[in-house]
Design a protein around this motif. Sequence first.
Motif, PDB file in Angstrom:
ATOM      1  N   ALA A   1      13.369  -6.211   2.622  1.00 42.21           N
ATOM      2  CA  ALA A   1      13.109  -6.211   4.366  1.00 42.21           C
ATOM      3  C   ALA A   1      14.151  -7.233   4.662  1.00 42.21           C
ATOM      4  CB  ALA A   1      12.155  -5.946   4.271  1.00 42.21           C
ATOM      5  N   ALA A   2      13.540  -8.630   4.676  1.00 42.08           N
ATOM      6  CA  ALA A   2      13.602  -9.002   5.581  1.00 42.08           C
ATOM      7  C   ALA A   2      15.627 -10.469   5.759  1.00 42.08           C
ATOM      8  CB  ALA A   2      13.228 -10.661   5.007  1.00 42.08           C
TER       9      ALA A   2
ATOM     10  N   GLN B   1       4.758   2.748  12.802  1.00 46.91           N
ATOM     11  CA  GLN B   1       5.045   2.060  13.055  1.00 46.91           C
ATOM     12  C   GLN B   1       4.708   0.734  13.017  1.00 46.91           C
ATOM     13  OE1 GLN B   1       2.046   2.609  16.778  1.00 46.91           O
ATOM     14  NE2 GLN B   1       3.547   2.916  18.616  1.00 46.91           N
ATOM     15  N   ILE B   2       4.308   0.917  12.590  1.00 46.11           N
ATOM     16  CA  ILE B   2       3.750  -0.092  10.846  1.00 46.11           C
ATOM     17  C   ILE B   2       4.788  -0.203  10.432  1.00 46.11           C
ATOM     18  CG2 ILE B   2       1.976  -1.663   9.869  1.00 46.11           C
ATOM     19  CD1 ILE B   2       0.090  -0.786  11.621  1.00 46.11           C
ATOM     20  N   TRP B   3       4.796   0.250   9.397  1.00 48.09           N
ATOM     21  CA  TRP B   3       5.417   0.705   8.584  1.00 48.09           C
ATOM     22  C   TRP B   3       7.171   0.706   8.433  1.00 48.09           C
ATOM     23  CZ3 TRP B   3       5.213  -0.151   3.446  1.00 48.09           C
ATOM     24  CH2 TRP B   3       4.998   0.663   2.259  1.00 48.09           C
TER      25      TRP B   3
ATOM     26  N   MET C   1       0.863  -1.249   0.062  1.00 42.94           N
ATOM     27  CA  MET C   1      -0.348  -0.165   0.120  1.00 42.94           C
ATOM     28  C   MET C   1       0.911   1.668  -0.083  1.00 42.94           C
ATOM     29  SD  MET C   1      -2.955  -0.969   2.371  1.00 42.94           S
ATOM     30  CE  MET C   1      -4.139  -2.562   2.557  1.00 42.94           C
ATOM     31  N   GLY C   2       1.430   1.264   0.508  1.00 45.30           N
ATOM     32  CA  GLY C   2       3.082   2.566   0.938  1.00 45.30           C
ATOM     33  C   GLY C   2       2.553   3.200   2.128  1.00 45.30           C
ATOM     34  N   GLU C   3       3.562   3.597   2.238  1.00 41.03           N
ATOM     35  CA  GLU C   3       3.158   3.996   3.625  1.00 41.03           C
ATOM     36  C   GLU C   3       1.696   5.219   3.844  1.00 41.03           C
ATOM     37  OE1 GLU C   3       6.962   6.751   5.198  1.00 41.03           O
ATOM     38  OE2 GLU C   3       5.898   6.876   7.243  1.00 41.03           O
ATOM     39  N   LYS C   4       2.393   6.414   2.875  1.00 43.98           N
ATOM     40  CA  LYS C   4       0.760   6.632   3.038  1.00 43.98           C
ATOM     41  C   LYS C   4      -0.163   6.027   2.641  1.00 43.98           C
ATOM     42  CE  LYS C   4       1.851  11.468   0.620  1.00 43.98           C
ATOM     43  NZ  LYS C   4       3.009  11.646  -0.572  1.00 43.98           N
ATOM     44  N   GLY C   5      -0.833   4.933   1.766  1.00 46.17           N
ATOM     45  CA  GLY C   5      -2.173   3.915   1.994  1.00 46.17           C
ATOM     46  C   GLY C   5      -2.363   3.203   3.108  1.00 46.17           C
ATOM     47  N   LEU C   6      -1.009   2.621   3.471  1.00 49.21           N
ATOM     48  CA  LEU C   6      -0.861   2.339   4.595  1.00 49.21           C
ATOM     49  C   LEU C   6      -2.415   3.511   5.840  1.00 49.21           C
ATOM     50  CD1 LEU C   6      -0.635  -0.286   6.668  1.00 49.21           C
ATOM     51  CD2 LEU C   6       1.209   1.167   6.923  1.00 49.21           C
ATOM     52  N   GLY C   7      -1.493   4.701   5.935  1.00 46.10           N
ATOM     53  CA  GLY C   7      -2.639   5.415   6.920  1.00 46.10           C
ATOM     54  C   GLY C   7      -3.794   5.668   6.523  1.00 46.10           C
ATOM     55  N   ALA C   8      -4.242   5.859   5.241  1.00 47.67           N
ATOM     56  CA  ALA C   8      -5.445   5.707   5.104  1.00 47.67           C
ATOM     57  C   ALA C   8      -6.234   5.211   5.238  1.00 47.67           C
ATOM     58  CB  ALA C   8      -6.049   6.084   3.309  1.00 47.67           C
TER      59      ALA C   8
ATOM     60  N   ALA D   1      11.987  -3.296   8.703  1.00 49.18           N
ATOM     61  CA  ALA D   1      12.553  -3.789   9.630  1.00 49.18           C
ATOM     62  C   ALA D   1      12.852  -4.902   9.579  1.00 49.18           C
ATOM     63  CB  ALA D   1      12.534  -2.873  10.735  1.00 49.18           C
ATOM     64  N   GLY D   2      11.971  -5.184   7.722  1.00 50.95           N
ATOM     65  CA  GLY D   2      11.314  -6.992   8.455  1.00 50.95           C
ATOM     66  C   GLY D   2      10.691  -7.944   8.982  1.00 50.95           C
ATOM     67  N   THR D   3      10.453  -7.627   9.951  1.00 52.93           N
ATOM     68  CA  THR D   3       9.180  -7.605  10.322  1.00 52.93           C
ATOM     69  C   THR D   3       8.195  -8.745   9.577  1.00 52.93           C
ATOM     70  OG1 THR D   3       9.523  -5.705  12.588  1.00 52.93           O
ATOM     71  CG2 THR D   3       7.835  -7.252  12.711  1.00 52.93           C
ATOM     72  N   SER D   4       8.109  -9.981   9.629  1.00 54.88           N
ATOM     73  CA  SER D   4       6.969 -10.364   9.198  1.00 54.88           C
ATOM     74  C   SER D   4       5.887 -10.881   9.971  1.00 54.88           C
ATOM     75  CB  SER D   4       6.999 -12.271   8.226  1.00 54.88           C
ATOM     76  OG  SER D   4       7.287 -12.461   9.223  1.00 54.88           O
ATOM     77  N   ASP D   5       5.336 -10.949  11.072  1.00 51.93           N
ATOM     78  CA  ASP D   5       4.664 -11.627  11.717  1.00 51.93           C
ATOM     79  C   ASP D   5       3.709  -9.992  12.197  1.00 51.93           C
ATOM     80  OD1 ASP D   5       2.551 -12.784  13.228  1.00 51.93           O
ATOM     81  OD2 ASP D   5       3.979 -14.512  12.782  1.00 51.93           O
ATOM     82  N   PHE D   6       2.617  -9.552  12.104  1.00 50.15           N
ATOM     83  CA  PHE D   6       1.897  -8.717  13.317  1.00 50.15           C
ATOM     84  C   PHE D   6       1.955  -8.457  14.722  1.00 50.15           C
ATOM     85  CE2 PHE D   6      -0.879  -8.167   9.357  1.00 50.15           C
ATOM     86  CZ  PHE D   6      -0.764  -6.783   9.515  1.00 50.15           C
TER      87      PHE D   6
END
Length: 371
Positions: free
Chosen positions: A162-163, A52-54, A31-38, A59-64
């Motif tokens: 990232a990973a 924070q999520i982005w 989504m990109g950082e902006k799309g994620l914000g929306a 940073a390579g985190t695959s799991d919420f």
Amino acid sequence: MDKLSENAGLVKPEALKAEALEAPAPDLLSMGEKGLGAEIEKLGFPRYRAGQIWRQMLAGTSDFSEMTDLPLAMRQTLAERYVTGVPAIERRLISKIDGTRKYLFRCADGETIESALMEYRHGLTICVSTQVGCNMACAFCASGIGGKRRDLTAGEILGQVAAAQRDVGRRISGVVMMGIGEPLDNYDAVISFLGEITSSSNEKYGLCIGARHISLSTCGLCDKIERLAGERYEITLSISLHAADDETRRQLMPVAKRWSLDDLLSACRDYFNRTHRRISFEYTLVPGRNDSPSDAGKLAALLKRYMGARPFHVNLIPVNAVEGRFAAGSRASAARFAAGLTRLGVNATVRRTLGPDINASCGQLRRGAGE
Ligand code: SAH
């Protein structure tokens, strides 16, 4: 009424609902950082959570579940509706000889892909996959066995970088799209990946690579090469040529039935004229098929005819063995072929073998995983 809406009218609402539930979860990284914000605001969470999520995905985190700075309920909501797009490391092979790493990644839907992380004098370069499997069916390539299962999303391509960066603990400064898949057969995702990885707004998160340090390798989809020239990314275009005449190329690469060498090399010349980026030609040497001194002569004449004085480079690759298909080519014969090209005034080098002790050729790790 078009066909789609006509059919949609026949589907019962319950069936539509069931289908929607089975659709793969969207990945946030695409989504990109902006799309994620929306998206985050739409869910009723404050927008700063997106940052924070982005940051953690890059940073390579695959799991919420690892995003412990988010409230637990939010992590659960995210996990129910989305995936990150960052693939998880399923297996990792590290060469004892030169430190090259090969990764087998697992995507959220269980599909597997490969990446390789290579050390060069100027830093770390990652070779990423762009599709799960491949439809191009080149005779010598393990990735095409079994065809394409699906395209990767832009997020899943970015997620490999990232990973791997997280795993190795150092900055990756170059990308080559030479892993599994044909990047130009997944055009939109690849362009959106390029936009994201070269974006200076991601620099603060430690993931920003200049276009000049990115290469895209293609078997030669000429219409897409033309489109790519118009995108004006200063990336390096690598052309998988592998033959100096149409008949040999058609035997090795089905794509040559659609586009002749004339189409392909004209597209390369135009690409250079528009971008001024030096083109790199990949030539896999298959013993007895395309590696004779007369093949070297034909190749030199062909490239000079189309490229003229424009700068280009030939990368020679002794064919990696693919079980039941080809025996491995030798470096000595590749060196002879290179010397032949050099004598004819063509810039050529034999590609360095990285991680010879883990040198399962591309696509084989995935096959070994039971695909
Ligand atoms: N589909 C893209 C990128 C993936 S292949 C392309 O065709 O360029 C990356 C490179 O590895 C290509 O040049 C491909 O032809 C080469 N390759 C594939 N299988 C190989 C093998 N068994 N030995 C040596 N090179 C191989």
